[in-house]
Scaffold this motif. Structure first.
Motif, PDB file in Angstrom:
ATOM      1  N   LEU A  54       0.832  -1.207   0.000  1.00  0.00           N
ATOM      2  CA  LEU A  54       0.000   0.000   0.000  1.00  0.00           C
ATOM      3  C   LEU A  54       0.868   1.260   0.000  1.00  0.00           C
ATOM      4  CD1 LEU A  54      -2.817  -1.094   2.442  1.00  0.00           C
ATOM      5  CD2 LEU A  54      -3.019  -0.679  -0.025  1.00  0.00           C
ATOM      6  N   ALA A  55       1.954   1.245   0.764  1.00  0.00           N
ATOM      7  CA  ALA A  55       2.876   2.380   0.757  1.00  0.00           C
ATOM      8  C   ALA A  55       3.518   2.532  -0.622  1.00  0.00           C
ATOM      9  CB  ALA A  55       3.939   2.204   1.829  1.00  0.00           C
ATOM     10  N   ALA A  56       3.858   1.403  -1.246  1.00  0.00           N
ATOM     11  CA  ALA A  56       4.431   1.445  -2.598  1.00  0.00           C
ATOM     12  C   ALA A  56       3.430   2.019  -3.584  1.00  0.00           C
ATOM     13  CB  ALA A  56       4.859   0.045  -3.027  1.00  0.00           C
ATOM     14  N   ARG A  57       2.166   1.652  -3.433  1.00  0.00           N
ATOM     15  CA  ARG A  57       1.137   2.191  -4.332  1.00  0.00           C
ATOM     16  C   ARG A  57       1.023   3.698  -4.164  1.00  0.00           C
ATOM     17  NH1 ARG A  57      -5.131   0.939  -3.662  1.00  0.00           N
ATOM     18  NH2 ARG A  57      -4.635   2.142  -1.838  1.00  0.00           N
ATOM     19  N   ARG A  58       1.039   4.187  -2.928  1.00  0.00           N
ATOM     20  CA  ARG A  58       0.969   5.633  -2.686  1.00  0.00           C
ATOM     21  C   ARG A  58       2.190   6.338  -3.271  1.00  0.00           C
ATOM     22  NH1 ARG A  58      -1.047   3.789   2.185  1.00  0.00           N
ATOM     23  NH2 ARG A  58       0.962   4.045   3.218  1.00  0.00           N
ATOM     24  N   THR A  59       3.366   5.741  -3.066  1.00  0.00           N
ATOM     25  CA  THR A  59       4.595   6.319  -3.608  1.00  0.00           C
ATOM     26  C   THR A  59       4.545   6.366  -5.125  1.00  0.00           C
ATOM     27  OG1 THR A  59       5.887   5.570  -1.715  1.00  0.00           O
ATOM     28  CG2 THR A  59       7.102   6.023  -3.743  1.00  0.00           C
ATOM     29  N   ALA A  60       4.108   5.279  -5.726  1.00  0.00           N
ATOM     30  CA  ALA A  60       4.005   5.220  -7.191  1.00  0.00           C
ATOM     31  C   ALA A  60       3.025   6.275  -7.701  1.00  0.00           C
ATOM     32  CB  ALA A  60       3.576   3.826  -7.636  1.00  0.00           C
TER      33      ALA A  60
END
Length: 94
Positions: A54-60
């Motif tokens: 989820l953090a990766a999705r937000r970062t992306a």
């Protein structure tokens, strides 16, 4: 000359839980329009790894990238579906 897409990150829940900062650094180093995570050899995805996804999705998203989880194993697909993250799964095998 067209820019080639980087190799996908490999989703290894045990490694990701043991070294979350290395995963974050690898995610931040990715360029291009898509952040692809290959889950073909992954087992079940625990909640702590789901938080990293989820953090990766937000970062992306903040970087105008799309996060995709490609080629999920049955265990990864089942656990991501149970966690409500099946919208991240690709169907085209990226």
């Amino acid at each position: 000359m067209a820019e080639t897409e980087p190799e996908p990150l490999i989703l290894d829940p045990d490694e990701w839980m043991d070294a979350p900062q290395a995963v974050i650094d690898a995610i931040l180093a990715r360029t291009g329009p898509r952040l692809v995570i290959n889950a073909s050899n992954s087992g079940a995805v625990p909640g702590s790894v789901a938080q990293l996804l989820l953090a990766a999705r937000r970062t992306a998203a903040a970087r105008d990238q799309t996060l995709l989880i490609a080629q999920p194993s049955q265990a990864a697909q089942a656990s991501l579906t149970a966690l409500g993250l099946d919208h991240l799964l690709t169907e085209d095998g990226v």
